[in-house]
Structure formats: structure tokens, C-alpha cells
Design a protein around this motif. Structure first.
Motif, PDB file in Angstrom:
ATOM      1  N   ASP A 106      21.126  19.139 -55.433  1.00  0.00           N
ATOM      2  CA  ASP A 106      19.517  18.964 -54.419  1.00  0.00           C
ATOM      3  C   ASP A 106      18.971  19.060 -56.299  1.00  0.00           C
ATOM      4  N   VAL A 108      16.239  18.567 -56.311  1.00  0.00           N
ATOM      5  CA  VAL A 108      14.350  20.061 -56.423  1.00  0.00           C
ATOM      6  C   VAL A 108      15.366  20.906 -57.232  1.00  0.00           C
ATOM      7  N   ILE A 109      16.399  21.434 -56.912  1.00  0.00           N
ATOM      8  CA  ILE A 109      16.509  22.518 -57.290  1.00  0.00           C
ATOM      9  C   ILE A 109      17.252  22.503 -58.800  1.00  0.00           C
TER      10      ILE A 109
ATOM     11  N   VAL B 108      11.340  27.838 -54.775  1.00  0.00           N
ATOM     12  CA  VAL B 108      11.464  26.720 -54.212  1.00  0.00           C
ATOM     13  C   VAL B 108      12.721  26.702 -54.662  1.00  0.00           C
ATOM     14  N   HIS B 112      15.858  26.119 -50.742  1.00  0.00           N
ATOM     15  CA  HIS B 112      16.207  25.189 -50.473  1.00  0.00           C
ATOM     16  C   HIS B 112      17.342  25.918 -50.168  1.00  0.00           C
ATOM     17  N   GLN B 113      17.892  26.291 -50.866  1.00  0.00           N
ATOM     18  CA  GLN B 113      19.054  27.271 -50.639  1.00  0.00           C
ATOM     19  C   GLN B 113      19.528  27.642 -49.471  1.00  0.00           C
ATOM     20  N   GLU B 115      18.315  25.891 -46.985  1.00  0.00           N
ATOM     21  CA  GLU B 115      18.053  24.817 -46.350  1.00  0.00           C
ATOM     22  C   GLU B 115      19.804  24.521 -45.941  1.00  0.00           C
ATOM     23  N   ILE B 116      19.832  24.657 -47.321  1.00  0.00           N
ATOM     24  CA  ILE B 116      20.802  23.845 -47.699  1.00  0.00           C
ATOM     25  C   ILE B 116      22.543  24.236 -47.053  1.00  0.00           C
TER      26      ILE B 116
END
Lengths: 140, 140
Positions: A106, A108-109, B108, B112-113, B115-116
Motif C-alpha cells: 500500500d 499510501v501507508i 490515514v 488503509h489497513q 481497507e486491506i
DNA sequence: GTCCGTGCAAAGGATTTGCATAATC
DNA sequence: GATTATGCAAATCCTTTGCACGGAC
């Protein structure tokens, strides 16, 4: 012929070509799932009638790690797991029920991690993002 | 009087009020840095002339973890570290030279985590993001 | 032939467990 | 007084190390 490439990999690492090293390297290259513990390696080799001492497995894995042929991870639960270094960075999603490991990237991460290290004035050397959960199959 | 609150915490967890438990809980509440290994706990108590057996320290820390009073982390390097559970989630930045631990939160990255996990169809239970680096002081 | 690698068994560190004693409630 | 905790020592798990022998180059 993968064998040729493996010879090359070992030579480049300054390691002599020996049966245990070749077998462990092949094993990691063909492993599915990619992530194996020292015990997995021991068991798989043993099942294929290729006995290799535990001490040798650990020594070889450590040498491979130093040579950056493989990567070592310390997920929860004490033991280490090893995977072939593919030079494409990724993080992990681990199923706490069946131990299956999935990989993901990812951007962004990744970017935010750099930010954080900069903000805290750390010279970043590595990072470990592991998401734990229960996979679809196990969650029934 | 923190002691009262600590009594309450132990009772709620179904644990009897004993000297080792109280001392370990106080220690973790006042610890700076927040993150202590079992050995740190042992050493600090011993220096304060409050000897507690290693077995007891591990048992108490495990009970506290089960009671969600503290959190256990397995950073690289073999041993576990424990910190008081403050119910505010955060991740860690660890100095590989002096073992100092800093905490951070990044919304953020958190998002995202999720999401994943959703994308991979995992029911998320936990995650561990640890950034390793060399801190400003050590990097000279 | 030299040097490095391997197997074996023993050592190592971190953590856990069994058991008798001691403390809490 | 019954039940749960503690201390101690021994056990356990994963990993590493010492040493003599065997194999790669």
C-alpha cells in the motif's frame, strides 16, 4: 534450469555449493505458502527423505538472511518464519486461525511511514506492518 | 490515591489484591519509558527491595494481558515488552540502537489497513505496525 | 590438502509449569 | 478454612554453539 541460478546465488553470497544449502534454497523458491518456519523446512526435507540437522537449517537460514537471499519475520507466537527475498517490498496479513499469510503493498501507508520517521527524526532502517485477522475460510 | 483505582482494576479482572500484582501494576502505570520487558520489571522491583520471582512476574503480566490491563508486544530481538493499555490505539517506532520506543498514530494508515483487510476478506482482529530505525541521539 | 560445512549433543535465553507453602477473602 | 498466589526449581520451546568428522574446491 533453476539449479544453475541457485549455484550462482550461493556463489555470489560466498557460500559453497552443498546439498543442504541447495535443498533449502529450492524449497524456499517453490514454497507455497511462501512463509516457512525452521521446523517447516526440517519437516518437509525429512518427508522427502533428505534429512538435514536442525542446526544446519538454522545456520543456512541465517546465512541466507545475511546474504539477503531470504527475509526473516517474527510474527506473534514465538517462532520465526522465512521467505524468499523478492526485492519487492510488501507487508503481511496473517490468519490467526490457520497461519496463512497474504501479502500486500500500500503506497499510501509506505509514504506515511517515511513521514513519521522523518518527523520523529529517526533514520529508518526497516519496518514491520502485520495485520492479524481471521480469513474467510476460517471465519465460518 | 491511585491505590484505590488499582484495587478496582484488579477486582474487576477477578484477581485478588496481592503485593506483587499491585507493585507490578503501579510500576507499569508510572513507567517512563512506558515499555518494559519482564526483566525490566524484575530489575526495577529488585532495586526497590521488592523481590518478586520471575515466574510471578510472567504470570501476573499474562493475567494483566488477558484482563486487557496491559498490552504485550513482540518487537524484533526475542523478548516481549509490556505497556499499560490506555485504550488509545497507537503504533510504535523503535530505536534499534538504544531500544527506545516512541508512539504515534496515523489515521490515514489506520484507514488503509481496514481497507486491506476488507479487500482480502479478513475479519481484522489486531495489527502491528512497528517502524525500526536509529534515533537522533544514537545516530551520531 | 585446506578450509568450510555438517551432524550431534549440549548450551542458551526467554518463558512456562509442577508442586509445596503462604496469602487473600 | 477454602481457594487462589507465590517462590523455587525444573521443564519447555526455539535457537545457537562447540567440537570432531566429512565434503567442496
Amino acid at each position: 534450469m533453476e539449479t544453475k541460478m541457485d549455484h550462482q546465488k550461493l556463489r555470489t553470497a560466498g557460500l559453497k555449493i552443498t546439498a543442504p544449502r541447495m535443498k533449502i534454497l529450492e524449497l524456499l523458491e517453490n514454497a507455497d505458502p511462501h512463509h516457512l518456519s525452521a521446523e517447516d523446512v526440517y519437516r518437509i526435507l525429512r518427508e522427502a527423505d533428505h534429512d538435514v540437522a536442525f542446526a544446519t537449517i538454522y545456520r543456512v537460514l541465517t546465512q541466507f538472511e545475511e546474504a539477503k537471499l531470504i527475509k526473516r519475520h517474527n510474527f506473534e507466537g514465538g517462532r520465526s518464519v522465512f521467505e524468499l527475498e523478492k526485492h519487492e517490498h510488501h507487508d503481511h496479513l496473517v490468519c490467526i486461525s490457520c497461519n496463512r499469510v497474504e501479502e500486500f503493498v500500500d503506497e499510501v501507508i509506505e509514504a506515511h511511514q517515511l513521514e513519521i520517521a522523518k518527523k520523529k527524526k529517526f533514520r529508518l532502517t526497516d519496518h514491520n506492518l502485520t495485520i492479524y485477522g481471521v480469513c474467510e475460510k476460517c471465519d465460518q
